[in-house]
Design an enzyme around this catalytic site. Sequence first.
Site, PDB file in Angstrom:
ATOM      1  N   GLU A  72       0.808  -1.227  -0.166  1.00 52.13           N
ATOM      2  CA  GLU A  72       0.075  -0.301   0.220  1.00 52.13           C
ATOM      3  C   GLU A  72       1.175   1.191  -0.290  1.00 52.13           C
ATOM      4  OE1 GLU A  72      -1.847   0.818   3.781  1.00 52.13           O
ATOM      5  OE2 GLU A  72      -1.009  -1.005   5.046  1.00 52.13           O
ATOM      6  N   CYS A 104      -3.651  -3.562   4.991  1.00 61.07           N
ATOM      7  CA  CYS A 104      -2.373  -4.763   5.107  1.00 61.07           C
ATOM      8  C   CYS A 104      -2.816  -6.279   4.385  1.00 61.07           C
ATOM      9  CB  CYS A 104      -2.015  -4.619   6.666  1.00 61.07           C
ATOM     10  SG  CYS A 104      -1.651  -2.768   6.866  1.00 61.07           S
ATOM     11  N   HIS A 226      -1.987 -10.249  11.976  1.00 58.32           N
ATOM     12  CA  HIS A 226      -1.704  -9.102  11.282  1.00 58.32           C
ATOM     13  C   HIS A 226      -1.083  -8.231  12.374  1.00 58.32           C
ATOM     14  CE1 HIS A 226      -0.913  -4.985   9.953  1.00 58.32           C
ATOM     15  NE2 HIS A 226      -2.054  -5.031  10.203  1.00 58.32           N
ATOM     16  N   SER A 302      -7.195  -2.685   6.670  1.00 56.21           N
ATOM     17  CA  SER A 302      -7.742  -1.651   7.157  1.00 56.21           C
ATOM     18  C   SER A 302      -8.735  -1.352   5.923  1.00 56.21           C
ATOM     19  CB  SER A 302      -7.497  -0.447   7.390  1.00 56.21           C
ATOM     20  OG  SER A 302      -7.124  -0.151   8.648  1.00 56.21           O
TER      21      SER A 302
HETATM   22  P1  HMG Z   1      -3.010   6.015  21.813  1.00 57.87           P
HETATM   23  O1  HMG Z   1      -4.236   6.442  21.884  1.00 57.87           O
HETATM   24  O2  HMG Z   1      -1.637   7.606  21.386  1.00 57.87           O
HETATM   25  O3  HMG Z   1      -2.237   5.515  22.301  1.00 57.87           O
HETATM   26  O4  HMG Z   1      -2.119   5.098  20.267  1.00 57.87           O
HETATM   27  P2  HMG Z   1      -3.455   4.822  23.321  1.00 57.87           P
HETATM   28  O5  HMG Z   1      -3.612   5.859  24.838  1.00 57.87           O
HETATM   29  O6  HMG Z   1      -4.402   3.750  23.274  1.00 57.87           O
HETATM   30  O7  HMG Z   1      -2.088   3.672  24.606  1.00 57.87           O
HETATM   31  C1  HMG Z   1      -1.859   2.543  24.089  1.00 57.87           C
HETATM   32  C2  HMG Z   1      -1.619   1.457  25.530  1.00 57.87           C
HETATM   33  O8  HMG Z   1      -0.491   1.744  26.157  1.00 57.87           O
HETATM   34  C3  HMG Z   1      -2.743   1.580  25.886  1.00 57.87           C
HETATM   35  O9  HMG Z   1      -3.525   0.048  26.341  1.00 57.87           O
HETATM   36  C4  HMG Z   1      -2.554   2.292  27.129  1.00 57.87           C
HETATM   37  O10 HMG Z   1      -3.380   1.625  28.594  1.00 57.87           O
HETATM   38  C5  HMG Z   1      -0.901   1.957  27.330  1.00 57.87           C
HETATM   39  P3  HMG Z   1      -4.065  -0.556  26.514  1.00 57.87           P
HETATM   40  O11 HMG Z   1      -5.039  -0.339  27.413  1.00 57.87           O
HETATM   41  O12 HMG Z   1      -5.137  -0.858  24.588  1.00 57.87           O
HETATM   42  O13 HMG Z   1      -3.942  -2.135  26.428  1.00 57.87           O
HETATM   43  N1  HMG Z   1      -0.325   2.934  28.237  1.00 57.87           N
HETATM   44  C6  HMG Z   1       0.492   2.345  28.847  1.00 57.87           C
HETATM   45  N2  HMG Z   1       0.757   1.502  29.450  1.00 57.87           N
HETATM   46  C7  HMG Z   1       2.353   0.853  30.502  1.00 57.87           C
HETATM   47  N3  HMG Z   1       2.272   1.743  30.419  1.00 57.87           N
HETATM   48  C8  HMG Z   1       2.056   3.071  30.317  1.00 57.87           C
HETATM   49  C9  HMG Z   1       1.015   4.049  29.607  1.00 57.87           C
HETATM   50  N4  HMG Z   1       0.506   4.219  28.786  1.00 57.87           N
HETATM   51  C10 HMG Z   1      -0.433   3.872  28.058  1.00 57.87           C
HETATM   52  N5  HMG Z   1       2.530   4.666  31.194  1.00 57.87           N
HETATM   53  C11 HMG Z   1      -3.050   3.846  19.125  1.00 57.87           C
HETATM   54  C12 HMG Z   1      -2.767   3.768  20.468  1.00 57.87           C
HETATM   55  C13 HMG Z   1      -2.894   2.376  18.121  1.00 57.87           C
HETATM   56  C14 HMG Z   1      -3.991   4.241  18.395  1.00 57.87           C
HETATM   57  C15 HMG Z   1      -2.203   4.032  17.995  1.00 57.87           C
HETATM   58  O14 HMG Z   1      -0.909   4.053  17.662  1.00 57.87           O
HETATM   59  C16 HMG Z   1      -2.341   4.394  15.946  1.00 57.87           C
HETATM   60  O15 HMG Z   1      -3.421   5.180  15.977  1.00 57.87           O
HETATM   61  N6  HMG Z   1      -1.999   3.400  15.265  1.00 57.87           N
HETATM   62  C17 HMG Z   1      -2.542   3.536  14.173  1.00 57.87           C
HETATM   63  C18 HMG Z   1      -3.179   2.682  13.866  1.00 57.87           C
HETATM   64  C19 HMG Z   1      -3.167   0.794  14.215  1.00 57.87           C
HETATM   65  O16 HMG Z   1      -2.205   0.728  14.239  1.00 57.87           O
HETATM   66  N7  HMG Z   1      -4.025   0.611  13.910  1.00 57.87           N
HETATM   67  C20 HMG Z   1      -4.090  -1.519  14.617  1.00 57.87           C
HETATM   68  C21 HMG Z   1      -6.320  -1.387  13.958  1.00 57.87           C
HETATM   69  S1  HMG Z   1      -6.097  -1.385  12.582  1.00 57.87           S
HETATM   70  C22 HMG Z   1      -4.592  -2.581  11.237  1.00 57.87           C
HETATM   71  O17 HMG Z   1      -4.121  -3.651  11.702  1.00 57.87           O
HETATM   72  C23 HMG Z   1      -4.243  -2.271   9.829  1.00 57.87           C
HETATM   73  C24 HMG Z   1      -2.757  -1.053  10.023  1.00 57.87           C
HETATM   74  O18 HMG Z   1      -1.917  -1.678   9.412  1.00 57.87           O
HETATM   75  C25 HMG Z   1      -3.069  -0.361   8.601  1.00 57.87           C
HETATM   76  C26 HMG Z   1      -3.743  -1.126   7.054  1.00 57.87           C
HETATM   77  O19 HMG Z   1      -4.338  -2.459   7.297  1.00 57.87           O
HETATM   78  O20 HMG Z   1      -3.066  -0.340   5.961  1.00 57.87           O
HETATM   79  C27 HMG Z   1      -3.157  -0.260  10.609  1.00 57.87           C
END
Ligand code: HMG
Length: 382
Positions: A72, A104, A226, A302
């Site tokens: 992609e 992906c 994935h 996605s």
């Molecule tokens: P965010 O919103 O900044 O992070 O970004 P958050 O607040 O959700 O925190 C992440 C995790 O860290 C959470 O864990 C927190 O609790 C934890 P969870 O509760 O979810 O288990 N956390 C901590 N842990 C320990 N100590 C601390 C601490 N602070 C927080 N101090 C987000 C997270 C995934 C949203 C961001 O990284 C993002 O936007 N990523 C890109 C999108 C993505 O990867 N999506 C996945 C599904 S879509 C997909 O797989 C397709 C893709 O590959 C693309 C395609 O298909 O082409 C992305």
Amino acid sequence: FGLAIPEYFLDIEDLAVARNENANKFSKGLLQLEMSVAPVTQDIVTLGATAAHEFLTEEDKKKIDMIIIGTETGVDQSKSASVFIHNLLGIQPFARSVEIKEACYGATAGLDFAKNHILRNPDSYVLLIASDIAKYGIGTSGESTQGAGSCAMLIKKDPNILILNDDNVCQTRDIMDFWRPNYSPYPYVDGHFSTKQYLECLETTWEEYRKRNNKDLKDFEAFCFHLPFPKLGLKGLQSIVPKGIDKNLKEKLLENLHTSIIYSRRIGNIYTGSLYLGLLSLLENSTTLKAGDNIALFSYGSGAVCEIFSGTLAENFKNHLRNNRNEDFEKRKRLSVEQYEKMFFEEISPDENGNVEFKNDDSLFSLKKIEEHKRIYKYNPK
Ligand code: HMG
């Protein structure tokens, strides 16, 4: 099965410090440790060619009559990256070379096309490549989940590593969880919505898969996911493991899940290749898997399209895998955040005649220059 990663990486703790985040958020919350960083001279073509070069023999090159690349982050809106790769690798001329896109998921569609091609042409080989450079942009919420790399696979009758089963179940959902309009260099992403969709797609497709195939978790030694970030694989497994499941089965699946995320933790998201990176990590690092074991795989792109399918390990599969992958990781050069920002986000700006000359990159394959808007690659045999 081959893998290519660029020679640079960023330590995720350095990124956390620079972005004023608690390092545990990335290392424990996402289970990410490092991120592969590609210079402008390494793209999906050079990484794809390098991954395939790792295992291709001269005999293979004579038998390959189809090259499919799932990506992609293509380098051209018209010309397929696999045409460049066909030339760089010296594949025999009477071959079909195409590029498939659905976020992906593209390489998984490619895998099924390859399988069907082999069913009709049992003596031919298909080269399947999943290659991507995942960039979300500086200071974005996805920044800690970026990465770069490529997985290449040779698909043939009587496979050496994994025998594909005929049990695929797909699902399509028209959603906007992650997308990249043509005018934007970076994707738009609704991060939390995307993870929710990923898990919902997994749960509902798994339910359908169990019904259609009369199979359940007990039929598998491992489940590969994935991996947009490693923690989501863990959450995925937890979401389909029912309460009251046999303790030993749960422990085995969890142990293998952790083995499957070893490489992703050090590379990051490589989009189309992430699922296959997980599979490779599992196969190269597991000391317990044996021939005849079944592995389930969940592919998610996605937009969204997902698929669950499975494979059975072939006799002596370990003989066809590397056991020294760590050397590649140890050779990488660590970048400072400043260096990473400069290198990963360098833009190609051709002059008015469409020319750019890049700094010499002595990797096996590299982008040498752009001449009148044409990408010119270099093969530097070692
Ligand atoms: P965010 O919103 O900044 O992070 O970004 P958050 O607040 O959700 O925190 C992440 C995790 O860290 C959470 O864990 C927190 O609790 C934890 P969870 O509760 O979810 O288990 N956390 C901590 N842990 C320990 N100590 C601390 C601490 N602070 C927080 N101090 C987000 C997270 C995934 C949203 C961001 O990284 C993002 O936007 N990523 C890109 C999108 C993505 O990867 N999506 C996945 C599904 S879509 C997909 O797989 C397709 C893709 O590959 C693309 C395609 O298909 O082409 C992305």
